[in-house]
Design an enzyme around this catalytic site. Sequence first.
Site, short mmCIF file in Angstrom:
data_model
loop_
_atom_site.label_atom_id
_atom_site.label_comp_id
_atom_site.label_asym_id
_atom_site.label_seq_id
_atom_site.Cartn_x
_atom_site.Cartn_y
_atom_site.Cartn_z
N HIS A 175 26.31 37.39 43.65
CA HIS A 175 27.21 36.36 43.12
C HIS A 175 28.30 36.00 44.13
CE1 HIS A 175 26.23 37.54 38.66
NE2 HIS A 175 25.17 37.19 39.36
N SER A 183 20.71 34.01 40.71
CA SER A 183 22.15 33.93 40.52
C SER A 183 22.91 33.66 41.81
CB SER A 183 22.67 35.22 39.88
OG SER A 183 22.06 35.44 38.62
#
Length: 267
Positions: free
Chosen positions: A206, A153
């Site tokens: 993230h 991610s």
Amino acid sequence: CPDCMAEQRRGAGRPRVVTRQQTRSRWQSSGVMGQARGLSVTKVLIAINVAVFLVEVATGALSSILEQVRLGGLVPAYVAINHEYWRMFTVMFLHESFFHILFNMVALWFLGEYTEAILGHVKFLVLYLVTGLAGSVLIVLLAAPLGVTVGASGAIFGVFGALIAYAFLNRHRDYMARAMFGQLMFWLALNVVLGLTEKGLSWQGHVGGFVTGIVLMCLYNMFGRKSPGGRFTGTDIAVTVAVIAVLVVLTFWRVQTFTLAALIPWW
């Protein structure tokens, strides 16, 4: 006089007009719609992630945190105490479930194809790895010392941030970039909502990847003053090295300031 102006126009030729259809065709022929020329780095990265996931299935890592750690899951304390810096890269290719890797690979397929077409193969790979590293650095800095993180991610959000930056910087000169920017902002808002409501997501990874992706694309694009694609120029190399240097310094600072007392609340 009219005669002089007519002579100038004959010498200059007709100005080039780029229509929306021509812009769309340019993006399609450059590989943005999945027809990239040469070996696709995006597809290679997806293949590597899938291959590693099969290893996880075979070793039982999907149901065993200890096995995930053995295969390379990111544990901040292991980096700070044992200096296992390789975990900051291996974490990019591990996933905890079928839906985890499915969601990430679908996102990488769409975002990666566009971004790779813009940057070129080598520069896209560098951006992917550097933003993935940035996500790992923020995890080491801010996440629970004994927590285990897996997933691509951070790197995918780095690609996401880079594509948003490109679309924003070129929204006034490129119809497709302007249309893409609106769509990307919708998906950004959706991801923010999911990040605030879903438990277990590594917001550190993230945010680290996303911000670094924006920074790198802005620097490669010189804030809209040049094309970010093509071979690495001296400026491109310099800004990439500068970003990596910042990440190394932050990691070194965390390692030097980490104490065993930080582990007490997590036992």
